[in-house]
Design a protein around this motif. Structure first.
Motif, PDB file in Angstrom:
ATOM      1  N   GLY A   1      45.746  30.503  47.860  1.00  0.00           N
ATOM      2  CA  GLY A   1      45.105  29.466  47.186  1.00  0.00           C
ATOM      3  C   GLY A   1      43.634  29.910  46.345  1.00  0.00           C
ATOM      4  N   GLN A   2      43.385  31.403  46.498  1.00  0.00           N
ATOM      5  CA  GLN A   2      42.071  31.652  45.830  1.00  0.00           C
ATOM      6  C   GLN A   2      42.182  32.540  44.761  1.00  0.00           C
ATOM      7  N   GLY A   3      43.567  33.196  44.573  1.00  0.00           N
ATOM      8  CA  GLY A   3      43.548  34.293  43.577  1.00  0.00           C
ATOM      9  C   GLY A   3      45.295  33.836  43.200  1.00  0.00           C
ATOM     10  N   THR A   4      45.757  33.974  42.031  1.00  0.00           N
ATOM     11  CA  THR A   4      46.942  34.053  41.410  1.00  0.00           C
ATOM     12  C   THR A   4      47.660  35.238  41.035  1.00  0.00           C
ATOM     13  N   GLY A   5      46.796  36.416  40.768  1.00  0.00           N
ATOM     14  CA  GLY A   5      47.335  37.521  40.569  1.00  0.00           C
ATOM     15  C   GLY A   5      47.667  37.570  38.969  1.00  0.00           C
ATOM     16  N   LEU A   6      47.007  36.692  38.185  1.00  0.00           N
ATOM     17  CA  LEU A   6      47.467  36.714  36.735  1.00  0.00           C
ATOM     18  C   LEU A   6      46.287  37.154  35.831  1.00  0.00           C
ATOM     19  N   GLY A   7      45.022  37.026  36.312  1.00  0.00           N
ATOM     20  CA  GLY A   7      43.798  37.153  35.731  1.00  0.00           C
ATOM     21  C   GLY A   7      43.713  38.470  34.976  1.00  0.00           C
ATOM     22  N   LEU A   8      43.860  39.817  35.790  1.00  0.00           N
ATOM     23  CA  LEU A   8      43.851  41.110  35.254  1.00  0.00           C
ATOM     24  C   LEU A   8      45.147  41.405  34.588  1.00  0.00           C
ATOM     25  N   SER A   9      46.286  40.941  34.805  1.00  0.00           N
ATOM     26  CA  SER A   9      47.399  41.030  34.048  1.00  0.00           C
ATOM     27  C   SER A   9      47.146  40.549  32.718  1.00  0.00           C
ATOM     28  N   ILE A  10      46.817  39.422  32.598  1.00  0.00           N
ATOM     29  CA  ILE A  10      46.338  38.590  31.408  1.00  0.00           C
ATOM     30  C   ILE A  10      45.410  39.419  30.525  1.00  0.00           C
ATOM     31  N   ALA A  11      44.322  39.788  31.251  1.00  0.00           N
ATOM     32  CA  ALA A  11      43.293  40.400  30.620  1.00  0.00           C
ATOM     33  C   ALA A  11      43.776  41.715  29.941  1.00  0.00           C
ATOM     34  N   ARG A  12      44.424  42.729  30.535  1.00  0.00           N
ATOM     35  CA  ARG A  12      45.002  43.859  30.056  1.00  0.00           C
ATOM     36  C   ARG A  12      46.006  43.534  28.984  1.00  0.00           C
TER      37      ARG A  12
ATOM     38  N   THR B   1      42.292  49.298  25.157  1.00  0.00           N
ATOM     39  CA  THR B   1      42.720  49.835  26.589  1.00  0.00           C
ATOM     40  C   THR B   1      41.899  49.131  27.688  1.00  0.00           C
ATOM     41  N   LEU B   2      42.356  48.898  28.792  1.00  0.00           N
ATOM     42  CA  LEU B   2      41.394  48.165  30.048  1.00  0.00           C
ATOM     43  C   LEU B   2      41.552  49.318  30.977  1.00  0.00           C
ATOM     44  N   GLU B   3      40.817  49.952  31.680  1.00  0.00           N
ATOM     45  CA  GLU B   3      40.844  50.949  32.674  1.00  0.00           C
ATOM     46  C   GLU B   3      39.791  50.502  33.985  1.00  0.00           C
ATOM     47  N   VAL B   4      40.076  50.955  35.061  1.00  0.00           N
ATOM     48  CA  VAL B   4      39.065  50.661  36.050  1.00  0.00           C
ATOM     49  C   VAL B   4      38.760  52.029  36.852  1.00  0.00           C
ATOM     50  N   ASN B   5      37.342  52.337  37.031  1.00  0.00           N
ATOM     51  CA  ASN B   5      36.902  53.267  38.027  1.00  0.00           C
ATOM     52  C   ASN B   5      36.434  52.594  39.239  1.00  0.00           C
ATOM     53  N   SER B   6      36.788  53.125  40.532  1.00  0.00           N
ATOM     54  CA  SER B   6      36.223  52.570  41.568  1.00  0.00           C
ATOM     55  C   SER B   6      36.564  53.491  42.871  1.00  0.00           C
ATOM     56  N   ALA B   7      35.544  53.219  43.817  1.00  0.00           N
ATOM     57  CA  ALA B   7      35.852  53.946  45.118  1.00  0.00           C
ATOM     58  C   ALA B   7      35.223  53.260  46.365  1.00  0.00           C
ATOM     59  N   ILE B   8      35.772  53.239  47.245  1.00  0.00           N
ATOM     60  CA  ILE B   8      35.426  52.513  48.534  1.00  0.00           C
ATOM     61  C   ILE B   8      33.849  52.504  48.607  1.00  0.00           C
ATOM     62  N   GLY B   9      33.109  51.634  48.685  1.00  0.00           N
ATOM     63  CA  GLY B   9      31.653  51.664  48.953  1.00  0.00           C
ATOM     64  C   GLY B   9      30.834  51.821  47.803  1.00  0.00           C
ATOM     65  N   GLN B  10      31.458  52.006  46.711  1.00  0.00           N
ATOM     66  CA  GLN B  10      30.656  52.555  45.416  1.00  0.00           C
ATOM     67  C   GLN B  10      30.615  51.538  44.336  1.00  0.00           C
ATOM     68  N   GLY B  11      31.253  50.435  44.592  1.00  0.00           N
ATOM     69  CA  GLY B  11      31.554  49.323  43.312  1.00  0.00           C
ATOM     70  C   GLY B  11      32.674  49.638  42.706  1.00  0.00           C
TER      71      GLY B  11
END
Length: 431
Positions: free
Chosen positions: A391-402, A412-422
């Motif tokens: 009810g809060q997320g559709t799973g479409l936003g980032l797919s359409i954004a890319r 290109t659209l990429e992501v860098n992330s790590a637990i606890g580091q944003g």
């Protein structure tokens, strides 16, 4: 031999050398490739190694007999589909039923009749080849249907999203237009009202200068309305109203920029205008609440050239990434006190730069929230994937954004992330 490949490979297993030689000659004379073994254990190893098209298997053998060998062949995923024909001198019904029940396709009784042997082998090779051909066609058809279904889903998704954004854009543009007219009227009249009030103040000052002792009735009214305070506060009221009206005008401008209707071709735009308009629209989510201070938005803008793009669609990308960043920050605040959050405030850094070759614009949107695991990062751009509750997320936003960044703008659209580091999302757009 129709439907029988010329290079069909047959494995013959018999513990009698004479039988092996006879069957070998019969089969090779008509063009089959033949491999031979004299016991069940070696036959199992050979079958898994060469994967023959058919196996002729003697029933009575020392060690592992034919029945046990057949069972093991059928239990192995690599050899379970290879047809097995038993060769035996025992033609009783019970033996045949046993052999067929464990997976054999046929029986050949010793001594062999060459025509019967070849006829049975050809029949089962034809069936084997037809089965493999059918399986291949089914697999190809399934792959084609899966691809068509995926293309249809993506097309439907894009169509729905395009219609939704078009409707939203028209609504927002209409609201902005309706706001702009009365606000423009108020803004213009405030300037004249300010001049009129100043003239009235000057006139009152002149009256007080030339008539310092008014009649008692006027003195009572001056005291009742606190004329001195009113005259000093009136310019502040005018200034405050001007500031409020200007803010409404800025919001109206941001709404019109965000809802900009894209034509069928790209137009030159200032990327910073799109980002700023998106931040303005999301400002209500950035404000302080009883649970946390303001979310700080840090803008580090480079001096960028104008970019030919579909700005309305890129604004949709900015909206999605910034809204996700705010969601991540609010999730990271769970269990933390107001003072703890204030000591380590929520921040979103938006940085724009040119790459080294000056031929791409880089837009980085980074939050100091919870971060993501490597597993989630692998799936985050997948169609319908979401980490949010039902009810809060559709799973479409980032797919359409890319899709907008990659397919519409060649970026290109990429992501860098790590637990606890944003998390940091990096958009790269060709100039």
């Amino acid at each position: 031999m129709p439907n029988v490949p010329e290079d069909s490979l047959i494995l013959v297993v018999d513990d009698t050398n004479t039988n092996l030689k006879m069957v070998f000659e019969i089969l090779t004379n008509v063009g089959f490739e033949v491999a031979t073994e004299m016991d069940g254990k070696k036959a199992l190893q050979q079958a898994e190694s060469i994967l023959p098209d058919l196996i002729l298997l003697d029933v009575m053998m020392p060690g592992i007999d034919g029945f046990e060998t057949c069972k093991k062949l059928k239990q192995n995923s690599a050899t379970c589909d290879i047809p097995v024909i038993f060769m035996t001198a025992n033609s009783d019904t019970d033996s045949k039923v046993t052999g067929l029940s464990i997976g054999a396709v046929d029986y050949i009784t010793k001594p062999f009749h060459e025509e019967e042997l070849l006829a049975r082998i050809k029949t089962h090779l034809q069936l084997r080849n037809l089965t493999k051909t059918l399986e291949k066609r089914v697999a190809e058809r399934t792959t084609a249907l899966s691809r068509a279904l995926k293309d249809l889903q993506e097309s439907q998704l894009q169509l729905v999203q395009t219609e939704k954004m078009s409707a939203l854009g028209q609504l927002v543009a209409g609201v902005a237009h309706e706001i702009n007219n009365p606000v423009g009227f108020i803004h213009g009249n405030l300037r004249h009202a300010s001049v009129y009030f100043q003239d009235m103040i000057n006139l009152i000052d002149l009256y007080q200068l030339h008539y310092p002792n008014p009649v008692p009735e006027i003195q009572e009214e001056i005291a009742a309305i606190d004329l001195k305070y009113m005259l000093s506060d009136l310019p502040n009221l005018i200034s405050s109203m001007k500031e409020g009206v200007q803010r409404i005008r800025n919001i109206s401008t941001s709404l019109r920029t965000f809802s900009r209707a894209d034509s069928d071709r790209k137009v030159s735009c200032n990327i910073h205008d799109g980002i700023d308009s998106t931040i303005m629209i999301l400002k209500y989510r950035l404000k302080a609440s009883k649970d946390r201070p303001d979310i700080q938005v840090i803008r580090d803008y480079d001096n960028l050239p104008e970019l030919k793009c579909f700005l309305g669609q890129l604004n949709q990308v900015f909206m999605n990434l910034l809204a996700n960043a705010i969601d991540a920050l609010e999730e990271s605040n769970v269990g933390r006190t107001y003072i703890e959050i204030e000591a380590n405030p929520n921040q979103v850094l938006i940085q724009t730069t040119l790459n080294e070759n000056k031929n791409h614009i880089l837009i980085r949107i980074k939050d100091n929230g919870m971060g993501m695991s490597a597993d989630i990062q692998q799936k985050i751009f997948d169609h319908l994937f979401t980490t949010k509750p039902v009810g809060q997320g559709t799973g479409l936003g980032l797919s359409i954004a890319r899709q907008i960044v990659v397919e519409k703008h060649g970026g290109t659209l990429e992501v860098n992330s790590a637990i606890g580091q944003g998390s940091e999302f990096i958009i790269k757009l060709p100039i």
